[in-house]
Scaffold this motif. Structure first.
Motif, PDB file in Angstrom:
ATOM      1  N   VAL A  79     -10.207   6.116  -9.940  1.00 29.70           N
ATOM      2  CA  VAL A  79     -11.038   6.993  -9.106  1.00 29.70           C
ATOM      3  C   VAL A  79     -10.414   8.367  -8.901  1.00 29.70           C
ATOM      4  O   VAL A  79     -11.101   9.326  -8.546  1.00 29.70           O
ATOM      5  CB  VAL A  79     -11.401   6.340  -7.735  1.00 29.70           C
ATOM      6  N   ILE A 168     -11.326   7.155  -2.185  1.00 35.73           N
ATOM      7  CA  ILE A 168     -12.535   7.196  -3.009  1.00 35.73           C
ATOM      8  C   ILE A 168     -12.919   5.744  -3.259  1.00 35.73           C
ATOM      9  O   ILE A 168     -12.134   4.962  -3.795  1.00 35.73           O
ATOM     10  CB  ILE A 168     -12.318   7.959  -4.330  1.00 35.73           C
ATOM     11  N   GLU A 169     -14.096   5.406  -2.785  1.00 35.34           N
ATOM     12  CA  GLU A 169     -14.604   4.039  -2.874  1.00 35.34           C
ATOM     13  C   GLU A 169     -15.692   4.023  -3.938  1.00 35.34           C
ATOM     14  O   GLU A 169     -16.801   4.488  -3.695  1.00 35.34           O
ATOM     15  CB  GLU A 169     -15.232   3.712  -1.517  1.00 35.34           C
ATOM     16  N   GLY A 170     -15.336   3.529  -5.117  1.00 32.11           N
ATOM     17  CA  GLY A 170     -16.303   3.617  -6.210  1.00 32.11           C
ATOM     18  C   GLY A 170     -16.514   5.085  -6.548  1.00 32.11           C
ATOM     19  O   GLY A 170     -15.619   5.742  -7.055  1.00 32.11           O
ATOM     20  N   LYS A 171     -17.696   5.594  -6.182  1.00 33.88           N
ATOM     21  CA  LYS A 171     -17.963   7.017  -6.488  1.00 33.88           C
ATOM     22  C   LYS A 171     -18.019   7.866  -5.217  1.00 33.88           C
ATOM     23  O   LYS A 171     -18.209   9.071  -5.281  1.00 33.88           O
ATOM     24  CB  LYS A 171     -19.273   7.139  -7.275  1.00 33.88           C
ATOM     25  N   LYS A 172     -17.861   7.204  -4.049  1.00 23.89           N
ATOM     26  CA  LYS A 172     -17.978   7.947  -2.788  1.00 23.89           C
ATOM     27  C   LYS A 172     -16.620   8.403  -2.280  1.00 23.89           C
ATOM     28  O   LYS A 172     -15.653   7.637  -2.326  1.00 23.89           O
ATOM     29  CB  LYS A 172     -18.548   7.017  -1.698  1.00 23.89           C
ATOM     30  N   THR A 173     -16.566   9.616  -1.742  1.00 23.65           N
ATOM     31  CA  THR A 173     -15.336  10.054  -1.087  1.00 23.65           C
ATOM     32  C   THR A 173     -15.481   9.762   0.403  1.00 23.65           C
ATOM     33  O   THR A 173     -16.479  10.145   1.022  1.00 23.65           O
ATOM     34  CB  THR A 173     -15.116  11.568  -1.300  1.00 23.65           C
ATOM     35  N   LEU A 174     -14.501   9.067   0.952  1.00 27.64           N
ATOM     36  CA  LEU A 174     -14.566   8.722   2.374  1.00 27.64           C
ATOM     37  C   LEU A 174     -13.422   9.399   3.106  1.00 27.64           C
ATOM     38  O   LEU A 174     -12.269   9.317   2.668  1.00 27.64           O
ATOM     39  CB  LEU A 174     -14.434   7.206   2.569  1.00 27.64           C
ATOM     40  N   LYS A 309     -12.642  -0.385  -8.983  1.00 27.18           N
ATOM     41  CA  LYS A 309     -13.508  -1.554  -8.826  1.00 27.18           C
ATOM     42  C   LYS A 309     -13.571  -2.282 -10.163  1.00 27.18           C
ATOM     43  O   LYS A 309     -13.220  -1.717 -11.197  1.00 27.18           O
ATOM     44  CB  LYS A 309     -14.920  -1.085  -8.450  1.00 27.18           C
ATOM     45  N   THR A 313     -15.942   1.877 -12.521  1.00 25.22           N
ATOM     46  CA  THR A 313     -14.800   2.809 -12.517  1.00 25.22           C
ATOM     47  C   THR A 313     -14.042   2.705 -13.850  1.00 25.22           C
ATOM     48  O   THR A 313     -12.894   2.296 -13.828  1.00 25.22           O
ATOM     49  CB  THR A 313     -13.865   2.543 -11.316  1.00 25.22           C
ATOM     50  N   ARG A 564     -23.192  -1.567  10.641  1.00 24.65           N
ATOM     51  CA  ARG A 564     -22.438  -0.695   9.745  1.00 24.65           C
ATOM     52  C   ARG A 564     -21.467   0.189  10.527  1.00 24.65           C
ATOM     53  O   ARG A 564     -20.305   0.357  10.153  1.00 24.65           O
ATOM     54  CB  ARG A 564     -23.453   0.170   9.001  1.00 24.65           C
TER      55      ARG A 564
END
Ligand code: COA
Ligand code: AMP
Length: 631
Positions: A79, A168-174, A309, A313, A564
């Motif tokens: 990622v 970076i979770e998969g394609k998301k930046t957190l 993942k 990824t 959530r």
């Protein structure tokens, strides 16, 4: 008698002889004269009087014994497009400096430190640094929301918190830091110091006086030496889901943990010093603690930190790429990861693209290994696929095929036999041992072996109530199952309200507590339903307060948002429905187990204490309308 049988027999009949021998592979400052202290059941303590340092065993001793230039950690992060190697010598320097940094912030032996980090090597460095100075770490999985982190802050009462600016979770930046700030704000217990690892793709705002930058802290720190701790001193607290919103703080001590993990690396995983072992999990879970960080490092193996993942990824060949590139001998992950790969690449075409001739075995745990996934993996990989069963509480496998001692034939659907140290039995609800092939409560006769939970942190009563009371003299696993004529254990699932979603252990009770705070809801139940990819998924059934006239779809959306925000995206709470009433016993207890059986299409016995049996027909219809049971 076969090797494994002989070894198992000795471990049960002469546990002190067995575990005294295993302890010889650990470096002690003072050896324990009392291998097992059984004077205060059900609290059993291993290696009382012995002193050691877990970080020394995981890092320094390998440098001293000539492994300084060997890779300790390989960080592989698709990622962020990064691959780096940290040798044991470099790890020693980094850990000693970070430990010095923690000391400069006033952290010392016995203090608690929360670590809330993504899958970066700094997470291991922080854990080992705590162990080095005798501080107690508590790692919180990065997928938990601020309020879950706040609950853990309040309970663990940490002096410091170590985090990163984001992930970076998969394609998301957190961004992690806003969430950490919110949790610190929410918590009653006030954290004095926060250390932040700034990552290039997301910058964290710092609070002057409280927050330190990781790199700056380390730059001005002096290396700290390993301090001797008692074998029975706490190494870490790891919170895990119980049946209520308050998680259980599993306390692991130093001595038994080091001995058991070191022993398990060879006996179960057939890993020797110098081998490359990969656990594709997260440091926030017990698998990450035991088999990304402590187990492989104590053994002197190379461990892989994978920030990615199984799919996406970039594709379903990610696992084979990592195995091939780093010459991985064994991989440990959750069946759900394999189901995800199987869905994207059913014929295993990606496997053929890589040279995985180094790969000797696949280990799966965290949830039931369904026979389909077992056969798919076995046929394509052509290596042993080893299911093994354990829990956060035990810290290492209760039932497994101990390939490092003797590989037994596999029976699909069974994690094989009890591991040496664990006297596994199946009892009926009255506490009588059942005959072979009869389902019941899986228990372990006390004492549990070293490395298992010593107690629940700051809650001995809950330790006794949760695990030791239903069947006196036994540890209650809360899993149901049976043992067949050959001694193979079949684990059929949890008997309580804990569910497993994509290998993540979650509490339906915690979700219910969140939903119950919705102003329009009178009562609710969350049950685990079967899911082809994630194993289980939560489904909510709620009753609106009388007089409430709302668009049900709107209420459902609000519930998803609440769970959530208050538990985290990993809860995967997406489905709920309104019902007229919930099935209950005459004393008012909601019949969740019965609803679970209906949702998964299992036969169930009409509870004799049921208030109104007709409700079950209504619930059956409602669940059918939602597509349950799925098959
Ligand atoms: N930090 C923040 N959020 C996280 C997170 C983390 N560390 N891990 C997961 N999440 C989020 C995901 O982004 C996702 O959010 P979304 O609802 O906004 O999309 C949500 O939590 C659910 O995540 P997950 O259940 O992991 O689903 P997924 O669809 O992203 O991936 C799998 C599915 C099967 C690929 C994935 O669950 C997986 O790799 N599982 C293996 C798990 C494992 O190794 N467990 C350890 C036990 S051995
Ligand atoms: P955790 O504490 O997160 O490791 O979750 C432990 C629970 O996961 C156990 O109590 C089981 O319900 C389930 N589990 C773990 N491994 C297995 C397995 N190999 N087979 C069946 N269930 C498993």
């Amino acid at each position: 008698m076969a090797d494994i049988e002989k070894i198992f027999k000795e471990s049960i009949e002469q546990p002190e002889v067995f575990w005294a021998r295993a302890a010889e592979d650990i470096d002690w400052y003072t050896k324990s004269e009392q291998i097992l202290d059984a004077s205060n059941p059900p609290f059993y303590r291993w290696y009382s009087g012995g002193t050691l340092n877990t970080c020394y065993n995981a890092v320094d001793r390998h440098v001293e014994k000539g492994r300084g230039d060997q890779a300790a950690i390989i960080y592989d992060s698709p990622v962020t497009d990064t691959i780096t190697t940290i040798t044991y010598r470099e790890l020693q320097e980094k850990v000693a400096l970070f430990a010095g940094g923690l000391k400069s912030l006033g952290i010392s032996k016995g203090d608690t430190v929360i670590i809330y980090m993504p899958m970066v090597p700094e997470a291991a460095i922080a854990m080992l640094a705590c162990a080095r100075i005798g501080a107690i770490h508590s790692v919180v999985f990065g997928g938990f929301a601020a309020s879950e982190l706040a609950i853990r802050i309040n309970h663990a009462q940490p002096k410091a918190l170590v985090t990163a600016s984001g992930a970076i979770e998969g394609k998301k930046t957190l961004a992690y830091k806003p969430l950490v700030d919110e949790a610190i704000e929410m918590a009653e217990h006030k954290i004095e110091k926060c250390v932040v690892l700034q990552r290039p793709f997301v910058s964290a705002e710092m609070t002057t006086g409280r927050d330190s930058d990781w790199n700056e802290l380390v730059a001005s720190a002096s290396p700290a030496e390993c301090v001797p701790v008692e074998a029975t001193d706490p190494l870490y607290i790891l919170y895990t889901s119980g049946t209520t919103g308050m998680p259980k703080g599993v306390m692991r001590d130093n001595g038994g943990h080091a001995v058991a993990l070191n022993w398990s690396m060879k006996a179960i995983y057939d890993i020797n010093a110098g081998d490359v072992f990969w656990s594709a999990s997260d440091v926030g879970w017990v698998v990450g603690h035991s088999y990304i960080v402590y187990g492989p490092l104590i053994k002197g193996a190379t461990t892989i930190f994978y920030e990615g993942k199984p799919i996406g990824t970039p594709d379903a060949g990610a696992f084979w790429r990592v195995i091939s590139q780093h010459r991985v001998k064994s991989l440990f992950t959750a069946p759900t990861a394999f189901r995800a790969i199987k869905k994207e690449d059913p014929n295993g075409e990606f496997i053929g693209k890589y040279d995985i001739s180094c790969f000797e075995a696949l280990y799966l745990a965290g949830e039931r290994l369904d026979p389909d996934t077992y056969h798919w993996a076995t046929d394509l990989l052509k290596v042993p696929v080893i299911d093994h069963w354990w829990q956060t509480e035990t810290g290492w496998a209760i039932v497994a095929n101990c390939r490092g001692i003797e590989e037994l034939p596999v029976k699909a659907g069974s994690p094989t036999k009890a591991v040496p140290g664990y006297n596994v039995m199946v009892l009926d609800n009255e506490g009588n041992e059942v005959s072979a092939n009869t389902e019941g409560n899986i228990v372990v006769k006390l004492p549990l072996p070293p490395g298992t939970l010593a107690t629940l942190w700051r809650n001995e009563k809950r330790f006794i109530d949760s695990y030791m009371t239903t069947f006196p003299g036994y540890y209650e696993t809360s899993d149901g199952g049976y043992i067949d004529d050959d001694g193979y254990v079949f684990v059929m699932g949890r008997m309580d309200d804990v569910i497993n979603v994509a290998g993540h252990r979650l509490s339906t009770g915690a979700m219910e507590e969140v939903i119950a705070t919705h102003p329009d809801i009178a009562e609710c139940a969350v049950i685990g339903t079967d899911d082809q990819l994630k194993g289980q998924l939560p489904v909510g059934l709620f009753v609106l307060k009388s007089g409430v006239d709302r668009d049900i779809e709107e209420v459902k959306t609000e519930l998803v948002k609440m769970v959530r925000e208050q538990i985290g995206a990993i809860a995967c709470f997406k489905e709920s429905t309104a019902v007229g009433r919930l099935p209950k016993t005459r004393s008012g207890k909601i019949l969740r187990g019965t609803m679970r059986s209906i949702a998964s299409g299992k036969e169930y016995r009409m509870p004799s204490t049921i208030d109104d049996p007709v409700i079950l027909d209504e619930i059956t219809e409602t669940l059918k309308g939602m597509g349950y049971p799925t098959s």
